[in-house]
Design an enzyme around this catalytic site. Sequence first.
Site, mmCIF file in Angstrom:
data_model
loop_
_atom_site.group_PDB
_atom_site.id
_atom_site.type_symbol
_atom_site.label_atom_id
_atom_site.label_comp_id
_atom_site.label_asym_id
_atom_site.label_seq_id
_atom_site.Cartn_x
_atom_site.Cartn_y
_atom_site.Cartn_z
ATOM 1 N N CYS A 1 -28.597 -50.835 -31.115
ATOM 2 C CA CYS A 1 -27.433 -50.006 -31.461
ATOM 3 C C CYS A 1 -27.853 -48.867 -32.388
ATOM 4 C CB CYS A 1 -26.312 -50.871 -32.028
ATOM 5 S SG CYS A 1 -24.712 -50.036 -32.009
ATOM 6 N N HIS B 1 -25.599 -54.288 -27.039
ATOM 7 C CA HIS B 1 -25.950 -55.414 -27.912
ATOM 8 C C HIS B 1 -26.432 -56.598 -27.072
ATOM 9 C CE1 HIS B 1 -24.372 -53.822 -31.744
ATOM 10 N NE2 HIS B 1 -23.630 -53.098 -30.933
ATOM 11 N N GLU C 1 -27.619 -59.222 -28.113
ATOM 12 C CA GLU C 1 -27.234 -60.450 -28.834
ATOM 13 C C GLU C 1 -25.806 -60.867 -28.528
ATOM 14 O OE1 GLU C 1 -27.321 -57.474 -30.161
ATOM 15 O OE2 GLU C 1 -25.902 -57.236 -31.806
#
Lengths: 208, 250
Positions: free
Chosen positions: A85, A190, A192
């Site tokens: 990001c 993202h 994650e």
Amino acid sequence: MNVTIVDYNSGNISSVINSFTEVAKGKVNLEVTSDLNKIKSSDKVVLPGQGSFKSCIDALNSINGLTDILSEFVMIDKKPLFGICVGLQMFADVGYEETETKGLGWLPGKVSKIDNKNGKYKLPHIGWNQINIVKDSKIFKDVENNSHMYFVHSYEFIPEDKDVISAITDYSSNIVCSVEKENIFGTQFHPEKSDKVGLKIINNFINL
Amino acid sequence: MLKNRIIPCLDVKNGRVVKGINFVDLKDAGDPVEQAKIYSDGGADEICFLDITASNENRDTIYDVVKETSKKCFVPLTVGGGVRSVDDINKLLNSGADKVSINTAAVQNPSVVEESSKKFGSQCIVVAIDAKKNGDGWEIFTHGGRKETGINAIEFALKMEKSGAGELLVTSMDKDGTQSGYDIELMKTISESVNIPVIASGGVGTLDHLVDGIKSGASAVLAASIFHYGTYSVNEAKQYLASKDIPVRI
């Protein structure tokens, strides 16, 4: 192997820590730190980033010597670094969020606000969007083209050298959503928070 | 292309999942961590926890729930209910929440929205608006829908956008718990007024209601009981939306 997540008060990094912990289990040693020596001696570094370009750069700069150590790690030692990001956005020379702010300058280019076409597109660009893989990238091993990834951002990285772009996504225009140049990796989305396919990308980075 | 999101919401009280009918008559049913995992494995685009009685009771249990959930679910997790201060937001984010939704505090003290969006980024600040029809417009309510404010919902939405909210979670108090569909007029009016994404909430009983919610201009649709009681799975909902030409992640 040691993988270090840089903890520089860039906002919320618990999801990055959780996902890397899940993937790293039993494979590599994971550290979350701002300790310069630990970062320097690490094999790989993860640079997260949330909030504004300016707030992240300010947070990096507030830790004495951190940007120098990171630049040395990437540009001289040529060890793998993964920016997520705003972590990716900071690779640029300059960002225009809040005010004009100097970036790390690892990949020439700028970070500007996404054109919302007079309100036709809502900002932030939040949610799941498909990535169009435009060049082979080591972090996309076994990742299908057009996979969905989770995005949340209002600014985009516009690199000068288009060859660094490894994937784009369609929102208002073709937004750069992933870059790779030698040892430098970054995703605007993202991984994650992108469920199993996101964890696969993290796994690919860890296994480099 | 950006997909429309389906967000199952779990109402949590003292670390357990419950679902209220019009915010009262709570029924206990399940472990929030396991529930969240079922949802994320089933294709939920995000998970939302609402700590419903948090304004009145000890809420420390929610931090443990968030901590455990975020270790198992790798889709975005939004947590709301009883969030009063920048410090509360910080604690939830540190526990593993990706976004925090703010309701009462955003009305009583809008600087919480301003400060927290500056500090943590707009991407993690969701303002929850509970609105009820009042004459030609809508009025916002706070304290889990118990307290009227006299504030116009559209004006408040615009103010929150300006203060740095990244998204608005709009719940119709008239519709919540009725299973008769979203307040489409409310969703449409707010979506058209602001340039940030709107999440529609309150009143879903059928899959067509989800379709209507997206067509009203909302970027995401939130529902609790249809998923919680197993009326439909998240995957069934997505397949249905796709069959109605609504772009979803499958």
